[in-house]
Design an enzyme around this catalytic site. Structure first.
Site, short mmCIF file in Angstrom:
data_model
loop_
_atom_site.label_atom_id
_atom_site.label_comp_id
_atom_site.label_asym_id
_atom_site.label_seq_id
_atom_site.Cartn_x
_atom_site.Cartn_y
_atom_site.Cartn_z
N GLY A 13 42.14 -4.87 -5.47
CA GLY A 13 42.79 -6.12 -5.82
C GLY A 13 41.94 -7.34 -5.48
N SER A 15 39.27 -8.68 -7.01
CA SER A 15 38.97 -9.56 -8.14
C SER A 15 40.20 -10.36 -8.55
CB SER A 15 38.46 -8.75 -9.34
OG SER A 15 37.22 -8.16 -9.03
N HIS A 49 38.27 -6.41 -18.87
CA HIS A 49 38.15 -7.53 -17.92
C HIS A 49 38.09 -8.86 -18.67
CE1 HIS A 49 37.61 -5.94 -13.82
NE2 HIS A 49 37.20 -4.85 -14.43
N ARG A 53 40.88 -11.98 -18.52
CA ARG A 53 40.42 -13.19 -17.84
C ARG A 53 41.06 -14.43 -18.45
NH1 ARG A 53 34.56 -12.89 -18.25
NH2 ARG A 53 34.91 -11.12 -16.89
#
Length: 169
Positions: A13, A15, A49, A53
């Site tokens: 966790g 990031s 990812h 984002r």
């Protein structure tokens, strides 16, 4: 302004925590991504990812020239999230191992006089046994030394486990 080192294991966790902190800040947001897609599975991970984002971030893909990428964005009021230092270290050791000490020194120098708020995400890899293979041992050693040097300079250090941030400094 400040340097915040955020450490944790894979899928800890770290990031997500760093992104939440960045999004709560004021001013321009910069995301420096250090990963490279070496195979199809990693390419899929990177796409996930990127899709997850926040569009609030201006993203820079930077597998090697991290000190330079930080310097370009190092302005008062900016928040810079680097994800992640261990992928950057891997890239350096695999592509340019002989100049790793220079990259490391330039990163530490840049962090020593930053004007921006910097969040550095990195994997803590030193909890297991001494790995087999010279490159693997060097990676673990260099990651540990890098984390220690950054933690010494950092204003804050956080350890994330099971999605729970624990303040170390």
């Amino acid at each position: 302004m400040s340097v915040h080192l955020i450490l944790g294991g894979a899928r800890s966790g770290k990031s997500s925590h760093a992104e939440r902190l960045a999004l709560a800040s004021q001013g321009p947001l910069h995301y420096i991504a250090t990963a490279e897609a070496g195979d199809a599975e990693m390419a899929e991970r990177l796409e996930r990812h990127q899709a997850q984002r926040s569009p609030s971030f201006k993203t820079c893909e930077c597998p090697l020239a991290l000190p330079e990428a930080l310097a370009e964005r190092d302005l008062p009021g900016n928040t810079i999230l680097v994800d992640c230092l261990t992928l950057w270290l891997s890239n350096c050791l695999l592509q340019t191992p002989e100049i790793w000490p220079d990259y490391r020194a330039r990163l530490l120098a840049q962090l020593g006089h930053t004007q921006a708020d910097i969040l550095l995400v990195s994997n803590e890899v030193g909890h297991g046994i001494v790995p087999m293979g010279e490159l693997n041992r060097r990676f673990v050693d260099e990651a540990g030394w890098l984390h220690q040097a950054i933690a010494k300079q950092a204003n804050q250090v956080t350890w994330v486990v099971a999605g729970l941030p624990q303040k170390l400094k």
